[in-house]
Motif scaffolding. Structure first.
Motif, short mmCIF file in Angstrom:
data_model
loop_
_atom_site.label_atom_id
_atom_site.label_comp_id
_atom_site.label_asym_id
_atom_site.label_seq_id
_atom_site.Cartn_x
_atom_site.Cartn_y
_atom_site.Cartn_z
N LEU A 41 0.83 -1.21 0.00
CA LEU A 41 0.00 0.00 0.00
C LEU A 41 0.87 1.26 0.00
N ILE A 42 1.84 1.31 0.89
CA ILE A 42 2.70 2.49 1.00
C ILE A 42 3.54 2.68 -0.26
N ILE A 43 4.14 1.60 -0.74
CA ILE A 43 4.99 1.69 -1.93
C ILE A 43 4.17 2.09 -3.15
N GLY A 44 2.94 1.56 -3.24
CA GLY A 44 2.06 1.94 -4.35
C GLY A 44 1.72 3.41 -4.33
N VAL A 45 1.44 3.94 -3.14
CA VAL A 45 1.13 5.37 -3.01
C VAL A 45 2.36 6.22 -3.35
N MET A 46 3.52 5.76 -2.93
CA MET A 46 4.76 6.49 -3.26
C MET A 46 4.94 6.58 -4.78
N ALA A 47 4.73 5.46 -5.47
CA ALA A 47 4.87 5.45 -6.93
C ALA A 47 3.82 6.35 -7.57
N GLY A 48 2.59 6.30 -7.04
CA GLY A 48 1.52 7.13 -7.58
C GLY A 48 1.81 8.62 -7.41
N MET A 49 2.32 9.00 -6.25
CA MET A 49 2.66 10.41 -6.02
C MET A 49 3.80 10.85 -6.94
N ALA A 50 4.76 9.95 -7.17
CA ALA A 50 5.86 10.28 -8.07
C ALA A 50 5.35 10.50 -9.49
N ALA A 51 4.40 9.67 -9.90
CA ALA A 51 3.83 9.81 -11.24
C ALA A 51 3.08 11.14 -11.36
N GLU A 52 2.33 11.51 -10.33
CA GLU A 52 1.62 12.78 -10.34
C GLU A 52 2.58 13.95 -10.38
N ALA A 53 3.65 13.88 -9.58
CA ALA A 53 4.63 14.96 -9.53
C ALA A 53 5.30 15.15 -10.88
N ALA A 54 5.66 14.04 -11.51
CA ALA A 54 6.31 14.12 -12.82
C ALA A 54 5.39 14.79 -13.83
N THR A 55 4.11 14.40 -13.84
CA THR A 55 3.15 14.98 -14.77
C THR A 55 2.96 16.47 -14.51
N LEU A 56 2.83 16.83 -13.23
CA LEU A 56 2.65 18.23 -12.87
C LEU A 56 3.82 19.10 -13.34
N LEU A 57 5.01 18.53 -13.27
CA LEU A 57 6.21 19.29 -13.61
C LEU A 57 6.66 19.07 -15.05
N GLY A 58 5.74 18.60 -15.87
CA GLY A 58 5.98 18.54 -17.31
C GLY A 58 6.76 17.35 -17.81
N VAL A 59 6.83 16.28 -17.03
CA VAL A 59 7.54 15.08 -17.46
C VAL A 59 6.53 13.96 -17.65
N SER A 60 6.41 13.46 -18.85
CA SER A 60 5.47 12.39 -19.14
C SER A 60 5.92 11.10 -18.45
N VAL A 61 4.99 10.41 -17.81
CA VAL A 61 5.34 9.14 -17.15
C VAL A 61 5.59 8.04 -18.18
N LYS A 62 5.31 8.34 -19.43
CA LYS A 62 5.58 7.37 -20.50
C LYS A 62 6.99 7.56 -21.07
N SER A 63 7.63 8.67 -20.73
CA SER A 63 8.99 8.91 -21.21
C SER A 63 9.97 8.16 -20.33
N TRP A 64 11.19 7.97 -20.82
CA TRP A 64 12.18 7.22 -20.02
C TRP A 64 12.48 7.95 -18.72
N ARG A 65 12.48 9.30 -18.78
CA ARG A 65 12.76 10.08 -17.58
C ARG A 65 11.64 9.92 -16.56
N GLY A 66 10.40 9.92 -17.02
CA GLY A 66 9.27 9.74 -16.13
C GLY A 66 9.24 8.35 -15.53
N ILE A 67 9.56 7.34 -16.33
CA ILE A 67 9.57 5.96 -15.85
C ILE A 67 10.64 5.78 -14.77
N VAL A 68 11.83 6.33 -15.02
CA VAL A 68 12.91 6.20 -14.03
C VAL A 68 12.55 6.94 -12.75
N TYR A 69 11.86 8.08 -12.89
CA TYR A 69 11.47 8.85 -11.70
C TYR A 69 10.52 8.04 -10.81
N VAL A 70 9.55 7.38 -11.44
CA VAL A 70 8.62 6.55 -10.68
C VAL A 70 9.35 5.35 -10.06
#
Length: 277
Positions: A41-70
């Protein structure tokens, strides 16, 4: 308000309540079960927040940079789950490769996720204390602000928040913390009230910080995962600020002693023990 407006408001409230019920149920099961389920549960939420942060800051979660961030957030969560508590500073510092804004959010995600896993080692009550204090602070601030109104707390950051709401949230946090300490049967109600107040202030600060970030980015919500609430960052902005503070307090008490029993003497003794010489 027109009939159409009333119906729309009711629909929004109904969606928000239903979403909250599901969220409470999932969180309650995870916290109560502990172990692998809680870690997932905690790890899933951490990944979800990272995905949201990347999107908010202009990094697509489908890009290699977004994937590595998550994956960075996932790695930090897995490290904590396997007892590698000494690795969280590494994940924080090395996330500078993504740039300062993403690094700042990653530090918050890593610290809070690690803190929540650390607190669960002490049983259900430490996590329940933090969660209930944050929820009470948020709910009481909202209700008091609506009922009492008055001067705005930080109009340039969050026009909807009032000073009366901040006071109401603080009172709610203290009452919730005292109640959990009483229910736990572990005593320390007076210090529980103090720590609840501190966690309440931390939660409200986290809420304001996330509001400031969204205002700077020109967005209303961090995501759409939670109907009626927005995203994970929206829902857990207070928790990510309060949990690390509670984890630090837990380092000031002995094994089996709830963190809310940490008095000033215990805090100073713990700090003195870390000083060289």
């Amino acid at each position: 308000m027109s009939d159409a407006g009333n119906k729309s408001a009711w629909r929004d409230l109904r969606v928000r309540l239903l979403s909250a019920i599901v969220l409470v149920a999932v969180a309650g099961i995870g916290i109560g079960a502990g172990g692998l389920l809680y870690q997932i549960l905690i790890i899933g939420v951490m990944a979800g927040m990272a995905a949201e942060a990347a999107t908010l800051l202009g990094v697509s979660v489908k890009s290699w940079r977004g994937i590595v961030y998550v994956l960075w957030a996932l790695g930090a969560g897995l490290a904590a789950a396997t007892g590698r508590w000494d690795t969280f500073p590494i994940f924080c510092v090395t996330s500078l490769v993504f740039g300062a804004p993403l690094c700042a959010v990653m530090c918050v995600i890593v610290l809070s996720g690690t803190a929540l896993q650390w607190l669960r080692l002490g049983g259900v009550m430490p996590v329940l204390f933090v969660v209930c204090v944050v929820v009470a602070s948020d709910s009481c601030a909202y209700l008091t602000g609506r009922l009492v109104g008055g001067p705005k707390l930080a109009p340039r950051i969050s026009p909807g928040k009032t000073r009366s709401g901040a006071v109401g949230g603080l009172v709610g946090a203290v009452l919730a913390g005292s109640l959990i300490a009483q229910i736990s049967g572990q005593g320390g109600i007076a210090m529980a009230a103090v720590w609840a107040a501190l966690l309440g202030v931390a939660a409200q600060t986290g809420d304001l910080a996330e509001s400031a970030m969204k205002r700077a980015l020109g967005v209303k919500d961090s995501g759409t995962l939670l109907p009626g609430h927005g995203g994970l960052l929206d829902r857990f902005d207070g928790l990510v600020a309060a949990a690390p503070l509670a984890a630090v307090a837990s380092l000031c008490v002995g094994a089996g002693v709830p963190f809310w029993q940490a008095g000033l003497h215990a805090v100073f003794a713990a700090l003195a023990g870390k000083l060289p010489g």
